[in-house]
Scaffold this motif. Structure first.
Motif, PDB file in Angstrom:
ATOM      1  N   LEU A 229      30.880  28.358  19.544  1.00 57.93           N
ATOM      2  CA  LEU A 229      30.187  29.618  19.799  1.00 57.93           C
ATOM      3  C   LEU A 229      28.693  29.512  19.527  1.00 57.93           C
ATOM      4  CD1 LEU A 229      32.798  31.864  17.916  1.00 57.93           C
ATOM      5  CD2 LEU A 229      32.765  31.300  20.367  1.00 57.93           C
ATOM      6  N   GLY A 230      28.115  28.327  19.679  1.00 55.98           N
ATOM      7  CA  GLY A 230      26.696  28.156  19.422  1.00 55.98           C
ATOM      8  C   GLY A 230      26.365  28.431  17.966  1.00 55.98           C
ATOM      9  N   GLY A 231      25.323  29.221  17.746  1.00 55.17           N
ATOM     10  CA  GLY A 231      24.889  29.517  16.389  1.00 55.17           C
ATOM     11  C   GLY A 231      25.865  30.364  15.596  1.00 55.17           C
ATOM     12  N   ARG A 232      26.898  30.892  16.267  1.00 56.83           N
ATOM     13  CA  ARG A 232      27.904  31.695  15.554  1.00 56.83           C
ATOM     14  C   ARG A 232      29.051  30.849  15.033  1.00 56.83           C
ATOM     15  NH1 ARG A 232      27.926  33.952  20.321  1.00 56.83           N
ATOM     16  NH2 ARG A 232      30.198  34.260  20.422  1.00 56.83           N
ATOM     17  N   GLY A 233      28.992  29.549  15.265  1.00 62.15           N
ATOM     18  CA  GLY A 233      30.018  28.669  14.716  1.00 62.15           C
ATOM     19  C   GLY A 233      31.085  28.328  15.729  1.00 62.15           C
ATOM     20  N   PRO A 248      25.894  25.890  10.360  1.00 65.02           N
ATOM     21  CA  PRO A 248      24.812  25.862   9.389  1.00 65.02           C
ATOM     22  C   PRO A 248      23.489  26.243  10.046  1.00 65.02           C
ATOM     23  CG  PRO A 248      25.343  23.641  10.084  1.00 65.02           C
ATOM     24  CD  PRO A 248      26.369  24.537  10.708  1.00 65.02           C
ATOM     25  N   PRO A 249      22.550  26.797   9.285  1.00 65.28           N
ATOM     26  CA  PRO A 249      21.245  27.138   9.861  1.00 65.28           C
ATOM     27  C   PRO A 249      20.464  25.880  10.214  1.00 65.28           C
ATOM     28  CG  PRO A 249      21.225  27.425   7.483  1.00 65.28           C
ATOM     29  CD  PRO A 249      22.638  27.122   7.849  1.00 65.28           C
ATOM     30  N   VAL A 250      19.720  25.940  11.303  1.00 65.43           N
ATOM     31  CA  VAL A 250      18.948  24.782  11.735  1.00 65.43           C
ATOM     32  C   VAL A 250      17.806  25.256  12.632  1.00 65.43           C
ATOM     33  CG1 VAL A 250      20.434  24.408  13.749  1.00 65.43           C
ATOM     34  CG2 VAL A 250      19.099  22.497  12.847  1.00 65.43           C
ATOM     35  N   ALA A 251      16.673  24.560  12.546  1.00 60.88           N
ATOM     36  CA  ALA A 251      15.562  24.807  13.464  1.00 60.88           C
ATOM     37  C   ALA A 251      15.859  24.043  14.752  1.00 60.88           C
ATOM     38  CB  ALA A 251      14.249  24.339  12.842  1.00 60.88           C
ATOM     39  N   ILE A 252      16.154  24.771  15.829  1.00 61.25           N
ATOM     40  CA  ILE A 252      16.622  24.149  17.064  1.00 61.25           C
ATOM     41  C   ILE A 252      15.449  23.622  17.881  1.00 61.25           C
ATOM     42  CG2 ILE A 252      17.765  24.569  19.270  1.00 61.25           C
ATOM     43  CD1 ILE A 252      19.540  26.579  17.875  1.00 61.25           C
ATOM     44  N   VAL A 253      15.521  22.342  18.248  1.00 56.79           N
ATOM     45  CA  VAL A 253      14.593  21.762  19.220  1.00 56.79           C
ATOM     46  C   VAL A 253      15.158  21.959  20.621  1.00 56.79           C
ATOM     47  CG1 VAL A 253      13.487  19.642  20.006  1.00 56.79           C
ATOM     48  CG2 VAL A 253      13.673  20.123  17.562  1.00 56.79           C
ATOM     49  N   ASP A 254      16.396  21.529  20.831  1.00 59.27           N
ATOM     50  CA  ASP A 254      17.155  21.874  22.031  1.00 59.27           C
ATOM     51  C   ASP A 254      18.634  21.680  21.719  1.00 59.27           C
ATOM     52  OD1 ASP A 254      18.106  19.194  22.835  1.00 59.27           O
ATOM     53  OD2 ASP A 254      16.063  18.800  23.472  1.00 59.27           O
ATOM     54  N   THR A 255      19.481  22.139  22.632  1.00 54.23           N
ATOM     55  CA  THR A 255      20.930  22.086  22.396  1.00 54.23           C
ATOM     56  C   THR A 255      21.618  20.998  23.214  1.00 54.23           C
ATOM     57  OG1 THR A 255      21.383  23.734  24.111  1.00 54.23           O
ATOM     58  CG2 THR A 255      20.965  24.547  21.872  1.00 54.23           C
ATOM     59  N   ILE A 289      39.871  23.448   9.658  1.00 49.75           N
ATOM     60  CA  ILE A 289      38.651  24.089   9.164  1.00 49.75           C
ATOM     61  C   ILE A 289      37.721  23.054   8.545  1.00 49.75           C
ATOM     62  CG2 ILE A 289      37.750  25.693   7.426  1.00 49.75           C
ATOM     63  CD1 ILE A 289      40.269  27.407   7.949  1.00 49.75           C
ATOM     64  N   ASP A 290      38.283  22.138   7.767  1.00 49.59           N
ATOM     65  CA  ASP A 290      37.478  21.068   7.167  1.00 49.59           C
ATOM     66  C   ASP A 290      36.808  20.226   8.250  1.00 49.59           C
ATOM     67  OD1 ASP A 290      36.849  19.033   4.864  1.00 49.59           O
ATOM     68  OD2 ASP A 290      37.885  17.866   6.402  1.00 49.59           O
ATOM     69  N   ALA A 291      37.586  19.818   9.258  1.00 47.68           N
ATOM     70  CA  ALA A 291      37.037  18.962  10.309  1.00 47.68           C
ATOM     71  C   ALA A 291      35.980  19.689  11.124  1.00 47.68           C
ATOM     72  CB  ALA A 291      38.167  18.468  11.212  1.00 47.68           C
ATOM     73  N   CYS A 292      36.194  20.979  11.392  1.00 47.71           N
ATOM     74  CA  CYS A 292      35.225  21.741  12.184  1.00 47.71           C
ATOM     75  C   CYS A 292      33.964  22.059  11.382  1.00 47.71           C
ATOM     76  CB  CYS A 292      35.868  23.009  12.720  1.00 47.71           C
ATOM     77  SG  CYS A 292      37.027  22.702  14.078  1.00 47.71           S
ATOM     78  N   THR A 293      34.091  22.211  10.072  1.00 48.67           N
ATOM     79  CA  THR A 293      32.904  22.391   9.229  1.00 48.67           C
ATOM     80  C   THR A 293      32.023  21.154   9.305  1.00 48.67           C
ATOM     81  OG1 THR A 293      34.091  23.865   7.731  1.00 48.67           O
ATOM     82  CG2 THR A 293      32.104  22.807   6.880  1.00 48.67           C
ATOM     83  N   PHE A 294      32.650  19.987   9.218  1.00 45.20           N
ATOM     84  CA  PHE A 294      31.912  18.739   9.377  1.00 45.20           C
ATOM     85  C   PHE A 294      31.293  18.652  10.768  1.00 45.20           C
ATOM     86  CE2 PHE A 294      31.651  14.292  10.598  1.00 45.20           C
ATOM     87  CZ  PHE A 294      31.036  13.698   9.508  1.00 45.20           C
ATOM     88  N   ALA A 295      32.087  18.989  11.800  1.00 44.95           N
ATOM     89  CA  ALA A 295      31.609  18.913  13.183  1.00 44.95           C
ATOM     90  C   ALA A 295      30.410  19.824  13.411  1.00 44.95           C
ATOM     91  CB  ALA A 295      32.743  19.270  14.134  1.00 44.95           C
ATOM     92  N   ALA A 296      30.423  21.005  12.809  1.00 43.06           N
ATOM     93  CA  ALA A 296      29.304  21.935  12.969  1.00 43.06           C
ATOM     94  C   ALA A 296      28.014  21.356  12.407  1.00 43.06           C
ATOM     95  CB  ALA A 296      29.635  23.263  12.297  1.00 43.06           C
ATOM     96  N   HIS A 297      28.119  20.600  11.299  1.00 44.94           N
ATOM     97  CA  HIS A 297      26.928  19.958  10.743  1.00 44.94           C
ATOM     98  C   HIS A 297      26.412  18.861  11.670  1.00 44.94           C
ATOM     99  CE1 HIS A 297      28.050  22.061   7.065  1.00 44.94           C
ATOM    100  NE2 HIS A 297      26.868  21.749   6.587  1.00 44.94           N
ATOM    101  N   VAL A 298      27.327  18.094  12.266  1.00 42.83           N
ATOM    102  CA  VAL A 298      26.901  17.058  13.202  1.00 42.83           C
ATOM    103  C   VAL A 298      26.191  17.686  14.400  1.00 42.83           C
ATOM    104  CG1 VAL A 298      27.679  15.174  14.680  1.00 42.83           C
ATOM    105  CG2 VAL A 298      28.779  15.537  12.475  1.00 42.83           C
TER     106      VAL A 298
END
Length: 331
Positions: A229-233, A248-255, A289-298
Protein backbone atom coordinates in the motif's frame (compact mmCIF):
# COMPACT_ATOMS: atom_id res chain seq x y z
CA UNK A 1 5.37 -28.41 4.48
CA UNK A 2 8.30 -25.96 4.47
CA UNK A 3 11.76 -27.41 4.82
CA UNK A 4 13.73 -27.28 8.01
CA UNK A 5 17.48 -26.84 8.21
CA UNK A 6 19.33 -25.01 5.43
CA UNK A 7 17.27 -22.19 3.92
CA UNK A 8 18.44 -23.09 0.39
CA UNK A 9 18.37 -20.97 -2.72
CA UNK A 10 15.66 -19.05 -4.58
CA UNK A 11 15.18 -19.11 -8.35
CA UNK A 12 13.69 -16.06 -10.09
CA UNK A 13 12.29 -16.45 -13.60
CA UNK A 14 11.41 -13.44 -15.70
CA UNK A 15 12.45 -10.43 -17.69
CA UNK A 16 15.12 -7.77 -17.66
CA UNK A 17 14.07 -4.31 -18.83
CA UNK A 18 16.14 -1.22 -19.60
CA UNK A 19 14.55 1.66 -17.65
CA UNK A 20 15.15 4.84 -19.64
CA UNK A 21 15.09 8.13 -17.69
CA UNK A 22 15.55 11.69 -18.85
CA UNK A 23 18.80 13.26 -17.68
CA UNK A 24 17.38 16.74 -17.19
CA UNK A 25 20.77 18.24 -16.35
CA UNK A 26 22.07 17.30 -19.80
CA UNK A 27 18.89 17.90 -21.80
CA UNK A 28 18.11 21.12 -23.62
CA UNK A 29 16.35 22.59 -26.65
CA UNK A 30 18.81 20.88 -28.99
CA UNK A 31 18.23 17.40 -27.69
CA UNK A 32 16.95 15.08 -24.98
CA UNK A 33 19.58 13.26 -22.93
CA UNK A 34 18.56 9.86 -21.64
CA UNK A 35 20.04 7.51 -19.07
CA UNK A 36 19.52 3.75 -19.26
CA UNK A 37 19.31 1.80 -16.00
CA UNK A 38 18.99 -1.99 -15.76
CA UNK A 39 15.60 -3.00 -14.39
CA UNK A 40 12.62 -5.29 -14.89
CA UNK A 41 10.56 -6.60 -11.98
CA UNK A 42 11.96 -10.15 -11.77
CA UNK A 43 15.55 -8.97 -12.37
CA UNK A 44 15.16 -6.32 -9.64
CA UNK A 45 13.87 -8.99 -7.24
CA UNK A 46 16.80 -11.28 -8.03
CA UNK A 47 19.29 -8.46 -7.44
CA UNK A 48 17.69 -7.54 -4.13
CA UNK A 49 17.60 -11.16 -2.95
CA UNK A 50 21.27 -11.70 -3.74
CA UNK A 51 22.31 -8.42 -2.10
CA UNK A 52 20.43 -9.44 1.05
CA UNK A 53 22.44 -12.66 1.16
CA UNK A 54 20.06 -15.26 -0.29
CA UNK A 55 21.67 -17.59 -2.86
CA UNK A 56 19.78 -16.54 -5.99
CA UNK A 57 19.56 -18.00 -9.48
CA UNK A 58 18.08 -15.99 -12.34
CA UNK A 59 16.40 -17.56 -15.35
CA UNK A 60 16.25 -14.97 -18.08
CA UNK A 61 16.72 -14.63 -21.82
CA UNK A 62 19.46 -12.07 -22.44
CA UNK A 63 19.66 -10.28 -25.77
CA UNK A 64 23.04 -10.03 -27.46
CA UNK A 65 22.56 -6.26 -27.72
CA UNK A 66 24.14 -3.57 -25.52
CA UNK A 67 21.34 -3.70 -22.99
CA UNK A 68 21.72 -7.46 -22.58
CA UNK A 69 25.35 -6.89 -21.65
CA UNK A 70 24.23 -4.27 -19.12
CA UNK A 71 21.72 -6.68 -17.55
CA UNK A 72 24.24 -9.46 -17.16
CA UNK A 73 26.78 -7.12 -15.60
CA UNK A 74 24.32 -5.78 -13.02
CA UNK A 75 23.00 -9.19 -11.98
CA UNK A 76 26.46 -10.74 -11.88
CA UNK A 77 27.92 -7.88 -9.84
CA UNK A 78 25.13 -8.37 -7.30
CA UNK A 79 26.04 -12.04 -6.90
CA UNK A 80 23.20 -13.60 -8.91
CA UNK A 81 23.87 -17.00 -10.51
CA UNK A 82 23.29 -16.68 -14.28
CA UNK A 83 24.48 -20.11 -15.39
CA UNK A 84 20.98 -21.25 -16.44
CA UNK A 85 20.08 -18.09 -18.35
CA UNK A 86 19.83 -18.06 -22.15
CA UNK A 87 21.62 -16.02 -24.81
CA UNK A 88 19.05 -14.75 -27.32
CA UNK A 89 19.10 -13.05 -30.70
CA UNK A 90 15.96 -10.98 -30.11
CA UNK A 91 16.25 -7.38 -28.80
CA UNK A 92 15.98 -6.28 -25.17
CA UNK A 93 12.82 -4.79 -23.69
CA UNK A 94 12.89 -1.03 -23.09
CA UNK A 95 10.71 1.04 -20.74
CA UNK A 96 10.80 4.84 -20.88
CA UNK A 97 9.98 6.21 -17.41
CA UNK A 98 8.20 9.48 -16.74
CA UNK A 99 8.57 10.53 -13.08
CA UNK A 100 6.01 12.83 -11.49
CA UNK A 101 6.70 15.30 -8.69
CA UNK A 102 6.39 12.62 -6.00
CA UNK A 103 8.84 10.20 -7.63
CA UNK A 104 6.13 7.88 -8.97
CA UNK A 105 7.01 6.40 -12.36
CA UNK A 106 4.78 5.82 -15.39
CA UNK A 107 6.23 3.72 -18.20
CA UNK A 108 6.00 3.48 -21.97
CA UNK A 109 7.17 0.02 -23.08
CA UNK A 110 8.96 -1.10 -26.23
CA UNK A 111 8.54 -4.84 -25.92
CA UNK A 112 7.19 -6.41 -29.12
CA UNK A 113 9.32 -9.33 -30.26
CA UNK A 114 11.72 -8.93 -27.33
CA UNK A 115 13.91 -11.74 -26.02
CA UNK A 116 12.15 -12.01 -22.67
CA UNK A 117 8.94 -13.59 -24.00
CA UNK A 118 10.39 -16.25 -26.31
CA UNK A 119 10.92 -19.12 -23.85
CA UNK A 120 10.83 -22.61 -25.37
CA UNK A 121 9.90 -25.81 -23.55
CA UNK A 122 13.43 -27.08 -24.08
CA UNK A 123 15.01 -23.99 -22.51
CA UNK A 124 12.79 -24.22 -19.43
CA UNK A 125 13.39 -27.97 -19.08
CA UNK A 126 17.14 -27.31 -19.07
CA UNK A 127 16.64 -24.71 -16.32
CA UNK A 128 14.96 -27.00 -13.77
CA UNK A 129 16.59 -26.78 -10.32
CA UNK A 130 15.29 -29.20 -7.68
CA UNK A 131 17.55 -27.64 -5.02
CA UNK A 132 15.70 -24.30 -4.95
CA UNK A 133 13.30 -23.83 -2.04
CA UNK A 134 11.30 -21.24 -3.97
CA UNK A 135 10.55 -20.25 -7.55
CA UNK A 136 9.48 -16.64 -7.95
CA UNK A 137 8.08 -15.26 -11.20
CA UNK A 138 5.44 -12.97 -12.58
CA UNK A 139 5.27 -9.63 -14.31
CA UNK A 140 5.28 -9.66 -18.11
CA UNK A 141 7.13 -12.97 -18.46
CA UNK A 142 4.10 -14.78 -17.07
CA UNK A 143 1.53 -13.13 -19.34
CA UNK A 144 3.28 -12.22 -22.61
CA UNK A 145 3.14 -14.87 -25.32
CA UNK A 146 4.49 -17.15 -26.63
CA UNK A 147 6.50 -17.80 -23.47
CA UNK A 148 3.85 -17.04 -20.84
CA UNK A 149 1.93 -20.30 -21.18
CA UNK A 150 5.19 -22.26 -21.06
CA UNK A 151 6.20 -20.46 -17.87
CA UNK A 152 2.83 -21.44 -16.38
CA UNK A 153 3.57 -25.09 -17.19
CA UNK A 154 7.01 -24.72 -15.64
CA UNK A 155 5.41 -23.48 -12.41
CA UNK A 156 3.27 -26.60 -12.20
CA UNK A 157 6.40 -28.75 -12.38
CA UNK A 158 8.37 -26.61 -9.93
CA UNK A 159 5.51 -26.76 -7.45
CA UNK A 160 6.29 -30.43 -6.85
CA UNK A 161 9.40 -29.47 -4.86
CA UNK A 162 9.41 -25.71 -4.25
CA UNK A 163 7.29 -22.89 -2.88
CA UNK A 164 5.85 -20.82 -5.74
CA UNK A 165 5.72 -17.01 -5.49
CA UNK A 166 4.01 -14.76 -8.06
CA UNK A 167 3.96 -10.98 -8.51
CA UNK A 168 1.52 -10.10 -11.34
CA UNK A 169 2.95 -6.55 -11.68
CA UNK A 170 0.11 -5.57 -14.01
CA UNK A 171 1.05 -3.51 -17.08
CA UNK A 172 -2.30 -2.53 -18.67
CA UNK A 173 -0.66 -0.53 -21.47
CA UNK A 174 1.02 -3.71 -22.74
CA UNK A 175 -1.51 -6.40 -21.86
CA UNK A 176 -5.28 -5.73 -21.63
CA UNK A 177 -6.58 -6.16 -18.06
CA UNK A 178 -9.14 -8.85 -19.10
CA UNK A 179 -6.19 -11.08 -20.08
CA UNK A 180 -4.80 -10.82 -16.56
CA UNK A 181 -8.20 -11.48 -15.00
CA UNK A 182 -8.76 -14.56 -17.17
CA UNK A 183 -5.40 -16.08 -16.25
CA UNK A 184 -5.27 -15.06 -12.60
CA UNK A 185 -7.23 -18.09 -11.30
CA UNK A 186 -4.60 -20.39 -12.83
CA UNK A 187 -1.84 -18.38 -11.19
CA UNK A 188 -3.60 -18.56 -7.84
CA UNK A 189 -3.94 -22.33 -8.17
CA UNK A 190 -0.16 -22.57 -8.67
CA UNK A 191 1.00 -19.93 -6.18
CA UNK A 192 1.71 -20.30 -2.49
CA UNK A 193 2.46 -16.56 -2.25
CA UNK A 194 0.83 -13.74 -4.23
CA UNK A 195 2.37 -10.28 -3.80
CA UNK A 196 0.73 -7.39 -5.59
CA UNK A 197 0.30 -3.64 -5.29
CA UNK A 198 -2.93 -1.86 -4.50
CA UNK A 199 -2.94 -0.60 -8.11
CA UNK A 200 -2.71 -4.20 -9.31
CA UNK A 201 -5.56 -5.12 -6.98
CA UNK A 202 -7.77 -2.38 -8.42
CA UNK A 203 -7.21 -3.69 -11.95
CA UNK A 204 -7.50 -7.39 -11.15
CA UNK A 205 -10.53 -7.08 -8.86
CA UNK A 206 -12.32 -3.87 -9.88
CA UNK A 207 -14.95 -2.76 -7.40
CA UNK A 208 -13.88 -5.27 -4.74
CA UNK A 209 -12.43 -4.36 -1.37
CA UNK A 210 -8.97 -5.68 -0.55
CA UNK A 211 -10.55 -8.19 1.82
CA UNK A 212 -13.00 -9.41 -0.82
CA UNK A 213 -10.21 -9.75 -3.36
CA UNK A 214 -8.06 -11.70 -0.91
CA UNK A 215 -10.92 -14.08 -0.12
CA UNK A 216 -11.48 -14.72 -3.83
CA UNK A 217 -7.82 -15.48 -4.42
CA UNK A 218 -7.60 -17.66 -1.30
CA UNK A 219 -10.55 -19.66 -2.62
CA UNK A 220 -8.69 -20.06 -5.94
CA UNK A 221 -5.78 -21.70 -4.11
CA UNK A 222 -3.26 -19.14 -2.81
CA UNK A 223 -2.74 -19.31 0.99
CA UNK A 224 -0.65 -16.12 1.44
CA UNK A 225 -1.55 -12.80 -0.18
CA UNK A 226 0.31 -9.55 0.43
CA UNK A 227 -0.99 -6.25 -0.97
CA UNK A 228 1.52 -3.42 -0.70
CA UNK A 229 0.00 0.00 0.00
CA UNK A 230 2.92 2.37 -0.58
CA UNK A 231 3.56 4.61 2.40
CA UNK A 232 0.64 3.01 4.25
CA UNK A 233 2.47 -0.29 4.54
CA UNK A 234 1.04 -3.65 3.49
CA UNK A 235 -2.06 -5.76 4.03
CA UNK A 236 -1.22 -9.41 4.71
CA UNK A 237 -3.79 -12.19 4.48
CA UNK A 238 -2.93 -15.77 5.42
CA UNK A 239 -5.87 -18.11 4.86
CA UNK A 240 -8.11 -15.09 5.57
CA UNK A 241 -6.35 -14.08 8.81
CA UNK A 242 -5.27 -10.49 8.20
CA UNK A 243 -3.05 -7.73 9.54
CA UNK A 244 -1.64 -4.37 8.45
CA UNK A 245 2.15 -4.00 8.51
CA UNK A 246 3.23 -0.32 8.64
CA UNK A 247 5.88 1.20 6.40
CA UNK A 248 8.85 2.95 8.02
CA UNK A 249 9.26 6.69 7.38
CA UNK A 250 11.67 7.57 4.60
CA UNK A 251 12.64 10.55 2.45
CA UNK A 252 11.57 9.30 -0.99
CA UNK A 253 13.80 9.93 -4.00
CA UNK A 254 11.66 7.73 -6.25
CA UNK A 255 9.66 4.52 -5.96
CA UNK A 256 11.26 2.63 -8.85
CA UNK A 257 11.78 -1.00 -7.83
CA UNK A 258 10.18 -0.60 -4.40
CA UNK A 259 7.65 -3.38 -4.90
CA UNK A 260 10.32 -5.72 -6.25
CA UNK A 261 12.50 -5.00 -3.23
CA UNK A 262 9.55 -5.68 -0.93
CA UNK A 263 9.05 -9.06 -2.58
CA UNK A 264 12.75 -9.86 -2.17
CA UNK A 265 12.70 -8.87 1.49
CA UNK A 266 9.65 -11.06 2.11
CA UNK A 267 11.14 -14.12 0.41
CA UNK A 268 14.58 -13.57 1.96
CA UNK A 269 13.18 -13.43 5.47
CA UNK A 270 11.00 -16.50 4.96
CA UNK A 271 13.89 -18.45 3.43
CA UNK A 272 16.29 -17.40 6.20
CA UNK A 273 13.85 -18.72 8.80
CA UNK A 274 13.42 -22.00 6.85
CA UNK A 275 9.76 -21.31 5.99
CA UNK A 276 10.09 -22.10 2.26
CA UNK A 277 10.58 -25.34 0.38
CA UNK A 278 7.13 -26.60 -0.57
CA UNK A 279 3.67 -25.84 0.71
CA UNK A 280 3.61 -23.26 3.51
CA UNK A 281 1.07 -25.04 5.67
CA UNK A 282 3.01 -24.42 8.89
CA UNK A 283 3.40 -20.66 8.29
CA UNK A 284 1.81 -18.46 10.97
CA UNK A 285 0.47 -14.92 10.74
CA UNK A 286 3.27 -13.87 13.12
CA UNK A 287 5.83 -15.30 10.66
CA UNK A 288 4.26 -13.29 7.85
CA UNK A 289 4.12 -10.05 9.86
CA UNK A 290 7.80 -10.46 10.74
CA UNK A 291 8.77 -11.09 7.11
CA UNK A 292 6.68 -8.18 5.82
CA UNK A 293 8.13 -5.82 8.45
CA UNK A 294 11.57 -6.70 7.15
CA UNK A 295 10.36 -6.36 3.54
CA UNK A 296 8.96 -2.89 4.23
CA UNK A 297 12.39 -1.74 5.43
CA UNK A 298 14.04 -3.11 2.29
CA UNK A 299 11.50 -1.27 0.11
CA UNK A 300 11.99 1.96 2.10
CA UNK A 301 15.73 1.79 1.58
CA UNK A 302 15.20 1.34 -2.15
CA UNK A 303 12.94 4.42 -2.21
CA UNK A 304 15.68 6.47 -0.54
CA UNK A 305 17.95 6.28 -3.61
CA UNK A 306 17.49 6.84 -7.33
CA UNK A 307 16.31 3.95 -9.48
CA UNK A 308 15.95 0.26 -8.67
CA UNK A 309 19.04 0.08 -6.45
CA UNK A 310 18.18 -2.22 -3.51
CA UNK A 311 20.37 -2.28 -0.40
CA UNK A 312 23.19 -4.66 0.44
CA UNK A 313 22.88 -6.51 3.75
CA UNK A 314 26.23 -5.13 4.93
CA UNK A 315 26.21 -1.88 2.96
CA UNK A 316 26.46 1.73 4.16
CA UNK A 317 22.86 2.56 3.17
CA UNK A 318 21.17 0.49 5.86
CA UNK A 319 20.30 3.56 7.93
CA UNK A 320 17.93 6.09 6.37
CA UNK A 321 16.15 9.04 7.95
CA UNK A 322 14.43 7.84 11.11
CA UNK A 323 14.00 4.27 9.86
CA UNK A 324 15.98 1.64 11.79
CA UNK A 325 18.52 -0.67 10.27
CA UNK A 326 17.24 -3.76 8.57
CA UNK A 327 15.97 -5.99 11.40
CA UNK A 328 17.87 -9.21 11.97
CA UNK A 329 16.35 -12.61 12.52
CA UNK A 330 15.29 -12.98 16.14
CA UNK A 331 14.80 -9.21 16.70
Amino acid sequence: MARSGSPGSITVLGECVADIFEDSAQSGPDGLSLRAMPGGGPANTAVALARLGTPTRFLGRFSNDTFGTLFRARLGASGVDLTASVNASEPSTLAVADLDGTGQAAYTFYADGAADWQWTDHELAQATNDDAVCLHTGSLALVRQPGGSRVEDHLAQAREHATVSIDPNVRPLLVPPPVYRERLPRWCAAADILRLSEEDCGILAPGASFEEACDTWHAAGTPLIVITLGGRGALVSLHGNRAIVPAPPVAIVDTVGAGDSFTAGLLHRLAASARLGGRIDDLTLEDVIDACTFAAHVAALTCSVSGANPPWADGPTLRIGTAPRLPQLGN
